[in-house]
Design an enzyme around this catalytic site. Sequence first.
Site, PDB file in Angstrom:
ATOM      1  N   SER A   1       0.731  -1.456  -0.135  1.00  0.00           N
ATOM      2  CA  SER A   1      -0.010   0.008   0.002  1.00  0.00           C
ATOM      3  C   SER A   1       0.910   1.355   0.038  1.00  0.00           C
ATOM      4  CB  SER A   1      -1.155  -0.192   1.094  1.00  0.00           C
ATOM      5  OG  SER A   1      -2.003  -0.737   0.925  1.00  0.00           O
TER       6      SER A   1
ATOM      7  N   LYS B   1      -0.094   3.969  -2.644  1.00  0.00           N
ATOM      8  CA  LYS B   1      -0.845   5.056  -2.551  1.00  0.00           C
ATOM      9  C   LYS B   1      -0.315   6.307  -2.276  1.00  0.00           C
ATOM     10  CE  LYS B   1      -4.411   1.822  -0.999  1.00  0.00           C
ATOM     11  NZ  LYS B   1      -4.213   0.638  -0.107  1.00  0.00           N
TER      12      LYS B   1
ATOM     13  N   SER C   1      -6.366   3.705   4.268  1.00  0.00           N
ATOM     14  CA  SER C   1      -5.638   2.702   3.218  1.00  0.00           C
ATOM     15  C   SER C   1      -6.719   1.981   2.360  1.00  0.00           C
ATOM     16  CB  SER C   1      -4.771   1.526   3.911  1.00  0.00           C
ATOM     17  OG  SER C   1      -3.750   1.231   2.950  1.00  0.00           O
TER      18      SER C   1
ATOM     19  N   LYS D   1       2.784   6.322   5.454  1.00  0.00           N
ATOM     20  CA  LYS D   1       1.795   5.299   5.168  1.00  0.00           C
ATOM     21  C   LYS D   1       2.745   3.820   5.402  1.00  0.00           C
ATOM     22  CE  LYS D   1      -1.626   3.884   2.799  1.00  0.00           C
ATOM     23  NZ  LYS D   1      -1.812   2.824   3.854  1.00  0.00           N
TER      24      LYS D   1
END
Length: 300
Positions: free
Chosen positions: A71, A74, A136, A241
């Site tokens: 992720s 992102k 997320s 993140k």
Amino acid sequence: MIDKARVGRCGRPLLAAALVLLMASPALGQTQGGTRLTGYQGSAPVALVHDMSSGTDLFARGERTHFVPASLVKLMTAYVVLEQVKAGKLSLDQTVTVPAALVRRWQQWPRASLMRLRGGEVVSIAQLLDGMITASGNDAAELLAAQVDAELPSFLARMNRTAQRLGMADSRFVTVTGWPDGGKTRVTARDMARLAERLIRDHPAAYARFFGNRSLDRPGGVRLANRNPLLGRVAGADGLKTGHISTAGYTLVGSAQRGGRRLIVVLGGAQSQAQRAQEAAALLDAGFAAMTAAKGKATP
């Protein structure tokens, strides 16, 4: 479309093989700039601490080794969307109606990270950014990409052009969410640190608004927690993140600021959430301690 068979094949043997490749990196154990961080005893195969203020690395191990970002992808999706906002082609207040087909597509994956969008719901670009970064949300990421380009391949091409423009020469994006794609999407710690720095420098207001939120409240009393283990744990931490899929282990790009100095930390290939949290915190704390010590020695 999501390949169920591919996801089913993503098991521990692949993770073990990926970690072996990471550990074989010739950069393993090296530091740059002459600083060896006292207090950091971690073993994550990819680890980088970058000082934004000076542009130097305080610690680097496997920083040019390719790894699967999960992720962390992102972050690039967010950067591309924020560039569109900055250019006036999108507005944070602009709204979009959630397609029922998108909701149904992601509902078949109960363990997927989602903003939990509902078919027919009207949401703003700002809400989608919050959902993608804080929770997320794969559903939010996909819907954001569709607001920039009608076709997914066009948005992916835009992501890769942006990566090249930012100097991320060793990274390739084949997904907007980080969902398993057979290892086609790959990055390096050096490139992800560069992306984090550009997010912070190029979009300071958006960074302050979206990247340090501890949770996201959704309709029906649902509260979705931010998985970033640095927030509320490490002094000055305010982003960015985390990621995890079986082929990637546990990944993280984080940042913290103290006394006007900002550090970026990148981890790849951690074998558990606990290892990711402990090593990221230790790297940041050790990095700030090293800078404080160096400043003290330089004072006459």
